[in-house]
Write a protein that holds these residues in place. Structure first.
Motif, PDB file in Angstrom:
ATOM      1  N   TYR A 162       0.842  -1.198   0.000  1.00 51.12           N
ATOM      2  CA  TYR A 162       0.000   0.000   0.000  1.00 51.12           C
ATOM      3  C   TYR A 162       0.881   1.253   0.000  1.00 51.12           C
ATOM      4  O   TYR A 162       0.616   2.214  -0.731  1.00 51.12           O
ATOM      5  N   LEU A 163       1.937   1.256   0.820  1.00 53.58           N
ATOM      6  CA  LEU A 163       2.854   2.392   0.844  1.00 53.58           C
ATOM      7  C   LEU A 163       3.591   2.535  -0.485  1.00 53.58           C
ATOM      8  O   LEU A 163       3.867   3.655  -0.940  1.00 53.58           O
ATOM      9  N   LEU A 164       3.907   1.414  -1.119  1.00 57.42           N
ATOM     10  CA  LEU A 164       4.538   1.469  -2.440  1.00 57.42           C
ATOM     11  C   LEU A 164       3.625   2.176  -3.445  1.00 57.42           C
ATOM     12  O   LEU A 164       4.076   2.987  -4.253  1.00 57.42           O
ATOM     13  N   GLU A 165       2.355   1.848  -3.388  1.00 56.60           N
ATOM     14  CA  GLU A 165       1.395   2.400  -4.339  1.00 56.60           C
ATOM     15  C   GLU A 165       1.087   3.877  -4.065  1.00 56.60           C
ATOM     16  O   GLU A 165       0.865   4.650  -4.990  1.00 56.60           O
ATOM     17  N   HIS A 166       1.073   4.257  -2.798  1.00 56.44           N
ATOM     18  CA  HIS A 166       0.599   5.596  -2.446  1.00 56.44           C
ATOM     19  C   HIS A 166       1.691   6.536  -1.963  1.00 56.44           C
ATOM     20  O   HIS A 166       1.410   7.693  -1.627  1.00 56.44           O
ATOM     21  N   LYS A 167       2.914   6.049  -1.899  1.00 55.18           N
ATOM     22  CA  LYS A 167       4.090   6.865  -1.586  1.00 55.18           C
ATOM     23  C   LYS A 167       4.078   7.418  -0.170  1.00 55.18           C
ATOM     24  O   LYS A 167       4.927   7.081   0.646  1.00 55.18           O
ATOM     25  N   GLU A 168       3.136   8.289   0.148  1.00 50.62           N
ATOM     26  CA  GLU A 168       3.081   8.910   1.476  1.00 50.62           C
ATOM     27  C   GLU A 168       1.622   9.033   1.901  1.00 50.62           C
ATOM     28  O   GLU A 168       0.793   9.530   1.132  1.00 50.62           O
ATOM     29  N   VAL A 169       1.304   8.561   3.099  1.00 51.74           N
ATOM     30  CA  VAL A 169      -0.095   8.547   3.540  1.00 51.74           C
ATOM     31  C   VAL A 169      -0.176   8.930   5.015  1.00 51.74           C
ATOM     32  O   VAL A 169       0.803   8.832   5.759  1.00 51.74           O
ATOM     33  N   THR A 170      -1.358   9.357   5.420  1.00 54.23           N
ATOM     34  CA  THR A 170      -1.608   9.543   6.840  1.00 54.23           C
ATOM     35  C   THR A 170      -2.011   8.204   7.447  1.00 54.23           C
ATOM     36  O   THR A 170      -2.372   7.261   6.728  1.00 54.23           O
ATOM     37  N   SER A 171      -1.942   8.139   8.754  1.00 57.10           N
ATOM     38  CA  SER A 171      -2.344   6.901   9.415  1.00 57.10           C
ATOM     39  C   SER A 171      -3.820   6.606   9.141  1.00 57.10           C
ATOM     40  O   SER A 171      -4.206   5.447   8.978  1.00 57.10           O
ATOM     41  N   TRP A 172      -4.635   7.643   9.063  1.00 54.95           N
ATOM     42  CA  TRP A 172      -6.060   7.415   8.814  1.00 54.95           C
ATOM     43  C   TRP A 172      -6.306   6.909   7.399  1.00 54.95           C
ATOM     44  O   TRP A 172      -7.121   6.006   7.176  1.00 54.95           O
ATOM     45  N   GLU A 173      -5.591   7.459   6.412  1.00 54.14           N
ATOM     46  CA  GLU A 173      -5.750   6.986   5.039  1.00 54.14           C
ATOM     47  C   GLU A 173      -5.402   5.506   4.927  1.00 54.14           C
ATOM     48  O   GLU A 173      -6.131   4.726   4.291  1.00 54.14           O
ATOM     49  N   ALA A 174      -4.310   5.104   5.556  1.00 47.43           N
ATOM     50  CA  ALA A 174      -3.912   3.701   5.519  1.00 47.43           C
ATOM     51  C   ALA A 174      -4.905   2.829   6.271  1.00 47.43           C
ATOM     52  O   ALA A 174      -5.282   1.740   5.804  1.00 47.43           O
TER      53      ALA A 174
END
Length: 344
Positions: A162-174
């Motif tokens: 998921y981090l690979l796909e979205h690069k940078e995320v908030t804890s809530w988004e993840a």
């Protein structure tokens, strides 16, 4: 990631070698004919060529001669596959400039050991000391420092992709992406637990955070098969790849992260499915233009296995089969799927 081209008219051997080397972490291209391989080499420069000796129309030795006579390709390491009865051919091959040979039959370990030794002599390794490969097409695996990562939990692996796909995320988004059925508090708790497990699986520095946003550490920089697939697909759609390149590219497609049922993964699958359908269309057109109607039929059939309602593919399949005199053209014209029958 060292790139290897394998040439053999025996499809069973070709499949075996491809599977062994792909699982070992190599990027593999294949060809059933040296002439096709020469076309492939116009757009793909491997770090090693592996070729059978006895093949129709052009032998592996003749193939080797053409490579050694080519200014840009002459230095590519070349390994012969040979049965014990062909030792004379092997000696001739070594005189022509082959770097090594592997006798048939061989075990997977025989093959990987010989290739690793040859690549080391060429100054290449499977991957750098801190190199990483992330494989999501048809599998879910991360290779790091020469071995597959042993994940503390399946969800930790999913968070990694998921981090690979979205690069940078908030804890809530993840949390919302990976646990959409949970309430906010529970999803947040699961995220932080899974993040801890991801770090345990890799290292404490694998995920960095700043201003409540999370990302994979920049020094990991994994080779991501999905990213490469989409980059090559863009080249294909621009007309930059030949038929053999297209044939190999469409075989790289696979169900994304099998065993993962999160909505975000479904979104990636839908994106990749559309990309594959586009590629199959490009490949079918290229095959038709090259007079390779049987290949065109195979590409159309693969597209219909993904989207049975694709009218252009039904029409293309019917035309291609009719051109080669295949009686199944009638079934295609009637929109009847017979996918249990292979188009050999």
């Amino acid at each position: 990631m060292p790139r290897i081209l394998v040439v053999d008219d025996d499809s069973a051997i070709l499949k075996l070698v491809s599977v062994i080397l792909s699982r070992a972490g190599h990027e593999v291209r294949t060809s059933t004919h040296p002439v096709e391989a020469l076309d492939l080499l116009k757009v793909f420069t491997p770090d090693l060529v592996i070729s059978d000796v006895v093949m129709p129309y052009m032998t592996g030795l003749e193939f080797l001669e053409k490579l050694r006579a080519h200014e840009q390709l002459s230095a590519i390491p070349f390994m012969l596959l040979s049965s014990h009865a062909e030792r004379g051919d092997v000696r001739r091959g070594m005189n022509l400039g082959a770097d090594d040979y592997l006798p048939k039959p061989f075990t997977p370990q025989d093959l990987t050991t010989a290739i690793d030794a040859r690549l080391r002599r060429a100054g290449l390794t499977l991957q750098g000391e801190s190199g990483m490969q992330a494989k999501g097409l048809g599998t879910a695996q991360v290779v790091w420092k020469g071995g597959a990562v042993s994940w503390v939990s399946r969800k930790a692996l999913e968070l990694f992709f998921y981090l690979l796909e979205h690069k940078e995320v908030t804890s809530w988004e993840a949390a919302e992406a990976l646990w959409p059925e949970k309430d906010e508090a529970r999803a947040s708790s699961l995220f932080h637990t899974t993040l801890h497990r991801l770090r345990r699986s890799l290292s404490n520095e694998a995920v960095v955070s700043a201003n409540r946003r999370y990302a994979l550490a920049s020094d990991l920089n994994p080779e991501y098969d999905v990213q490469r697939f989409e980059l090559l697909a863009a080249q294909a759609e621009q007309g930059s790849l030949g038929l053999e390149e297209l044939r190999e590219l469409v075989t790289q497609y696979g169900h994304y992260l099998p065993g993962t049922d999160s909505p975000w993964a479904d979104d990636v699958r839908a994106r990749l499915e559309q990309k594959q359908l586009s590629l199959l269309g490009v490949a079918a057109r290229a095959a038709t233009e090259a007079g390779r109607d049987r290949d065109a039929a195979q590409f159309h059939q693969r597209a219909l296995a993904i989207d049975p309602m694709s009218e252009p593919d039904w029409q293309g399949l019917a035309r291609a089969l009719d051109t080669i005199g295949d009686p199944r053209a009638r079934l295609a014209a009637q929109r009847e799927a017979w996918w249990a029958v292979d188009l050999d």
